[in-house]
Design an enzyme around this catalytic site. Structure first.
Site, PDB file in Angstrom:
ATOM      1  N   ASN A 101      19.977 -10.158  26.882  1.00 42.76           N
ATOM      2  CA  ASN A 101      20.245  -9.787  28.278  1.00 42.76           C
ATOM      3  C   ASN A 101      21.571  -9.047  28.386  1.00 42.76           C
ATOM      4  O   ASN A 101      22.518  -9.335  27.645  1.00 42.76           O
ATOM      5  CB  ASN A 101      20.283 -11.041  29.168  1.00 42.76           C
ATOM      6  N   VAL A 102      21.606  -8.113  29.300  1.00 44.77           N
ATOM      7  CA  VAL A 102      22.824  -7.305  29.481  1.00 44.77           C
ATOM      8  C   VAL A 102      23.505  -7.670  30.805  1.00 44.77           C
ATOM      9  O   VAL A 102      24.482  -7.045  31.192  1.00 44.77           O
ATOM     10  CB  VAL A 102      22.462  -5.794  29.465  1.00 44.77           C
ATOM     11  N   HIS A 118      22.187  -6.557  22.786  1.00 46.46           N
ATOM     12  CA  HIS A 118      21.678  -5.349  23.440  1.00 46.46           C
ATOM     13  C   HIS A 118      22.697  -4.748  24.391  1.00 46.46           C
ATOM     14  O   HIS A 118      22.357  -3.930  25.231  1.00 46.46           O
ATOM     15  CB  HIS A 118      20.368  -5.653  24.200  1.00 46.46           C
ATOM     16  N   CYS A 126      31.293   6.324  26.801  1.00 44.07           N
ATOM     17  CA  CYS A 126      31.054   7.755  26.645  1.00 44.07           C
ATOM     18  C   CYS A 126      29.840   7.994  25.749  1.00 44.07           C
ATOM     19  O   CYS A 126      29.605   7.265  24.782  1.00 44.07           O
ATOM     20  CB  CYS A 126      32.284   8.431  26.025  1.00 44.07           C
ATOM     21  N   CYS A 145      33.645  11.639  30.991  1.00 44.31           N
ATOM     22  CA  CYS A 145      34.602  10.925  30.141  1.00 44.31           C
ATOM     23  C   CYS A 145      36.011  11.492  30.352  1.00 44.31           C
ATOM     24  O   CYS A 145      36.213  12.709  30.275  1.00 44.31           O
ATOM     25  CB  CYS A 145      34.194  11.091  28.676  1.00 44.31           C
ATOM     26  N   GLY A 185      13.033 -17.907  27.050  1.00 43.15           N
ATOM     27  CA  GLY A 185      12.797 -16.819  27.992  1.00 43.15           C
ATOM     28  C   GLY A 185      12.708 -15.436  27.403  1.00 43.15           C
ATOM     29  O   GLY A 185      13.154 -14.461  28.007  1.00 43.15           O
ATOM     30  N   ASN A 207       9.216 -21.249  27.075  1.00 40.52           N
ATOM     31  CA  ASN A 207       8.691 -20.066  27.754  1.00 40.52           C
ATOM     32  C   ASN A 207       7.619 -20.501  28.740  1.00 40.52           C
ATOM     33  O   ASN A 207       6.883 -21.451  28.485  1.00 40.52           O
ATOM     34  CB  ASN A 207       8.117 -19.080  26.716  1.00 40.52           C
ATOM     35  N   GLU A 209       5.088 -18.751  29.372  1.00 41.98           N
ATOM     36  CA  GLU A 209       3.787 -18.355  28.797  1.00 41.98           C
ATOM     37  C   GLU A 209       3.849 -18.405  27.277  1.00 41.98           C
ATOM     38  O   GLU A 209       4.911 -18.581  26.689  1.00 41.98           O
ATOM     39  CB  GLU A 209       3.465 -16.910  29.232  1.00 41.98           C
TER      40      GLU A 209
HETATM   41  C1  BV8 Z   1      15.872   0.074  16.926  1.00 46.17           C
HETATM   42  C2  BV8 Z   1      18.805  -3.078  26.719  1.00 46.17           C
HETATM   43  C3  BV8 Z   1      16.030   1.658  15.200  1.00 46.17           C
HETATM   44  C4  BV8 Z   1      18.742  -1.993  27.726  1.00 46.17           C
HETATM   45  C5  BV8 Z   1      16.703  -3.281  25.517  1.00 46.17           C
HETATM   46  C6  BV8 Z   1       6.798  -0.686  17.036  1.00 46.17           C
HETATM   47  C7  BV8 Z   1       6.787  -1.950  16.468  1.00 46.17           C
HETATM   48  C8  BV8 Z   1       7.955  -2.676  16.320  1.00 46.17           C
HETATM   49  C9  BV8 Z   1       9.179  -2.154  16.756  1.00 46.17           C
HETATM   50  C10 BV8 Z   1       9.166  -0.902  17.317  1.00 46.17           C
HETATM   51  C11 BV8 Z   1       8.009  -0.163  17.465  1.00 46.17           C
HETATM   52  N1  BV8 Z   1       8.332   1.001  18.061  1.00 46.17           N
HETATM   53  C12 BV8 Z   1       9.659   1.034  18.289  1.00 46.17           C
HETATM   54  C13 BV8 Z   1      10.180  -0.116  17.813  1.00 46.17           C
HETATM   55  C14 BV8 Z   1      11.577  -0.499  17.835  1.00 46.17           C
HETATM   56  C15 BV8 Z   1      11.961  -0.937  19.240  1.00 46.17           C
HETATM   57  C16 BV8 Z   1      11.047  -2.033  19.731  1.00 46.17           C
HETATM   58  O1  BV8 Z   1      11.163  -3.177  19.316  1.00 46.17           O
HETATM   59  N2  BV8 Z   1      10.115  -1.669  20.635  1.00 46.17           N
HETATM   60  C17 BV8 Z   1       9.204  -2.662  21.169  1.00 46.17           C
HETATM   61  C18 BV8 Z   1       8.897  -2.341  22.643  1.00 46.17           C
HETATM   62  C19 BV8 Z   1       7.918  -2.662  20.334  1.00 46.17           C
HETATM   63  N3  BV8 Z   1      13.299  -1.458  19.110  1.00 46.17           N
HETATM   64  C20 BV8 Z   1      14.346  -0.622  19.250  1.00 46.17           C
HETATM   65  O2  BV8 Z   1      14.250   0.543  19.554  1.00 46.17           O
HETATM   66  C21 BV8 Z   1      15.698  -1.227  18.937  1.00 46.17           C
HETATM   67  N4  BV8 Z   1      16.405  -0.315  18.081  1.00 46.17           N
HETATM   68  O3  BV8 Z   1      14.874  -0.384  16.438  1.00 46.17           O
HETATM   69  O4  BV8 Z   1      16.592   1.079  16.364  1.00 46.17           O
HETATM   70  C22 BV8 Z   1      17.186   2.069  14.412  1.00 46.17           C
HETATM   71  C23 BV8 Z   1      17.469   1.380  13.241  1.00 46.17           C
HETATM   72  C24 BV8 Z   1      18.538   1.778  12.483  1.00 46.17           C
HETATM   73  C25 BV8 Z   1      19.350   2.840  12.915  1.00 46.17           C
HETATM   74  C26 BV8 Z   1      19.058   3.500  14.104  1.00 46.17           C
HETATM   75  C27 BV8 Z   1      17.989   3.114  14.875  1.00 46.17           C
HETATM   76  C28 BV8 Z   1      16.525  -1.388  20.214  1.00 46.17           C
HETATM   77  C29 BV8 Z   1      15.885  -2.447  21.089  1.00 46.17           C
HETATM   78  C30 BV8 Z   1      16.799  -2.719  22.278  1.00 46.17           C
HETATM   79  C31 BV8 Z   1      16.280  -1.980  23.471  1.00 46.17           C
HETATM   80  N5  BV8 Z   1      17.069  -2.381  24.641  1.00 46.17           N
HETATM   81  N6  BV8 Z   1      17.460  -3.616  26.542  1.00 46.17           N
HETATM   82  C32 BV8 Z   1      18.418  -2.527  29.095  1.00 46.17           C
HETATM   83  O5  BV8 Z   1      18.403  -3.755  29.322  1.00 46.17           O
HETATM   84  O6  BV8 Z   1      18.185  -1.667  29.963  1.00 46.17           O
HETATM   85  S1  BV8 Z   1      15.246  -4.114  25.297  1.00 46.17           S
HETATM   86  C33 BV8 Z   1      14.831  -5.049  26.641  1.00 46.17           C
HETATM   87  O7  BV8 Z   1      13.733  -5.859  26.202  1.00 46.17           O
HETATM   88  C34 BV8 Z   1      15.870  -6.063  27.099  1.00 46.17           C
HETATM   89  O8  BV8 Z   1      17.015  -6.155  26.284  1.00 46.17           O
HETATM   90  C35 BV8 Z   1      15.124  -7.370  26.998  1.00 46.17           C
HETATM   91  O9  BV8 Z   1      15.918  -8.429  26.830  1.00 46.17           O
HETATM   92  C36 BV8 Z   1      14.309  -7.066  25.802  1.00 46.17           C
HETATM   93  C37 BV8 Z   1      13.275  -8.044  25.405  1.00 46.17           C
HETATM   94  O10 BV8 Z   1      12.570  -8.386  26.535  1.00 46.17           O
HETATM   95  P1  BV8 Z   1      12.673  -9.925  27.002  1.00 46.17           P
HETATM   96  O11 BV8 Z   1      14.115 -10.278  27.187  1.00 46.17           O
HETATM   97  O12 BV8 Z   1      11.898 -10.774  26.077  1.00 46.17           O
HETATM   98  O13 BV8 Z   1      12.040  -9.848  28.426  1.00 46.17           O
HETATM   99  P2  BV8 Z   1      10.484  -9.724  28.734  1.00 46.17           P
HETATM  100  O14 BV8 Z   1      10.332  -9.326  30.158  1.00 46.17           O
HETATM  101  O15 BV8 Z   1       9.809  -8.923  27.663  1.00 46.17           O
HETATM  102  O16 BV8 Z   1       9.940 -11.226  28.558  1.00 46.17           O
HETATM  103  C38 BV8 Z   1      10.380 -12.228  29.463  1.00 46.17           C
HETATM  104  C39 BV8 Z   1       9.841 -13.520  28.896  1.00 46.17           C
HETATM  105  O17 BV8 Z   1      10.334 -14.593  29.670  1.00 46.17           O
HETATM  106  C40 BV8 Z   1       8.320 -13.596  28.956  1.00 46.17           C
HETATM  107  O18 BV8 Z   1       7.853 -14.160  27.749  1.00 46.17           O
HETATM  108  C41 BV8 Z   1       8.053 -14.561  30.131  1.00 46.17           C
HETATM  109  O19 BV8 Z   1       6.911 -15.361  29.907  1.00 46.17           O
HETATM  110  C42 BV8 Z   1       9.266 -15.427  30.091  1.00 46.17           C
HETATM  111  N7  BV8 Z   1       9.705 -15.969  31.381  1.00 46.17           N
HETATM  112  C43 BV8 Z   1       9.727 -15.353  32.589  1.00 46.17           C
HETATM  113  N8  BV8 Z   1      10.289 -16.180  33.509  1.00 46.17           N
HETATM  114  C44 BV8 Z   1      10.636 -17.324  32.844  1.00 46.17           C
HETATM  115  C45 BV8 Z   1      10.260 -17.197  31.498  1.00 46.17           C
HETATM  116  N9  BV8 Z   1      10.471 -18.166  30.584  1.00 46.17           N
HETATM  117  C46 BV8 Z   1      11.068 -19.296  31.013  1.00 46.17           C
HETATM  118  N10 BV8 Z   1      11.463 -19.498  32.294  1.00 46.17           N
HETATM  119  C47 BV8 Z   1      11.265 -18.538  33.224  1.00 46.17           C
HETATM  120  N11 BV8 Z   1      11.646 -18.763  34.503  1.00 46.17           N
HETATM  121 ZN    ZN Z   2      34.253  10.905  25.605  1.00 47.13          ZN
END
Ligand code: BV8
Ligand code: ZN
Length: 233
Positions: A101-102, A118, A126, A145, A185, A207, A209
């Protein structure tokens, strides 16, 4: 609930604990999750918003989305889930909280040892040089910047961007050394963060779900963070 008793026992026996949180822990503070109903991505796909290409293509739109989210977060307060993790940190000599989380709600709840893998929405940095600042301003357009004149951007990790080196290395080390990894979560669908679950000796998941890991963790507790976490210690 038998699993709650089992989870309590394992957590109380653990001397080193790591925790991984996702958007679900902030849901009860009124911040929409990414992939749930009414989620942050609802009308747009993550690739349309949280990527360097999107910012390159339309910096104004991406900046406004983060401004909207900052507004939501500023109006939110930490919930019982965040606060329970502060209590757990005080109970354990070795404790690391890793968050995707951010929103900064763990900081506001009082957690000390937080690895923000994240990034942080309250940082503006910048897009070209190392300049960054803590920023609560609400300027409508991405500022320039002061050091190099390039566009400033939110200090978060976008898709396709690598995670902060130090925080990520520390997160991997904390999980591999932990007796228990408590995962709360998160949909466990974003990598490399979700990969931490593979490193852990024993995973307890909280979680609402099922997730792709629910059948492979030691204990999978179904319920909300705000309700379940305070019952685990
Ligand atoms: C990287 C910051 C490479 C910004 C975020 C195919 C397969 C595998 C991986 C990949 C692929 N294609 C691309 C990738 C890589 C990609 C990735 O994983 N994609 C996914 C979609 C498949 N990853 C990246 O790009 C990462 N970087 O790989 O770089 C690289 C390597 C070397 C050198 C250079 C480059 C970067 C990933 C970070 C992206 N940034 N956020 C912003 O916030 O705006 S990700 C974003 O999703 C958030 O950070 C968030 O936290 C994150 C994960 O989501 P969750 O937190 O889990 O939230 P979500 O809604 O999904 O789920 C909520 C859960 O809570 C649910 O399960 C729900 O049931 C539950 N819930 C709800 N309410 C409750 C609850 N549980 C309990 N109580 C409740 N009340
Ligand atoms: Zn700069």
């Amino acid at each position: 609930m038998l699993e709650i008793a089992e989870a309590r026992a394992r957590l109380s026996a653990a001397s080193a604990v790591a925790v991984l949180t996702g958007a679900g822990i902030s849901a009860e503070s009124g911040i929409p999750t990414f992939r749930g109903p009414g989620g942050l991505w609802r009308n747009l796909r993550p690739e349309d918003l949280a990527t360097p290409e999107a910012f390159e293509r339309d910096p104004q739109m991406v900046w406004e989305w983060y401004l909207w989210r900052r507004g939501l977060i500023a109006a939110a307060t930490p919930n019982a889930g965040h606060r329970s993790l502060v209590a757990l940190e005080q109970l354990k000599s070795r404790f690391t909280l890793i968050t995707q989380n951010v929103d900064g709600l763990h900081d506001r709840a009082g957690s000390q040892k937080i690895l923000k893998i994240h990034g942080d929405i309250w940082i503006t940095r910048c897009s070209e040089c190392p300049y960054q600042r803590r920023d609560r301003s609400t300027t409508e357009a991405p500022p320039s910047c002061p050091e190099c004149g390039a566009l400033l951007r939110p200090g978060v990790v976008w898709f396709g961007e690598s995670l902060p080196r130090i925080a990520w290395d520390e997160a991997e080390r904390a999980v591999s050394q932990a007796d228990v990894l408590l995962v709360a979560g998160t949909s466990a669908t974003v990598y490399p963060a979700a990969g931490l679950l593979h490193l852990a000796r024993c995973v307890i998941e909280v979680n609402q779900e099922e997730t792709p890991f629910s059948h492979r963790v030691a204990i999978s507790l179904r319920g909300t963070c705000g309700d379940v976490l305070p019952r685990l210690w």
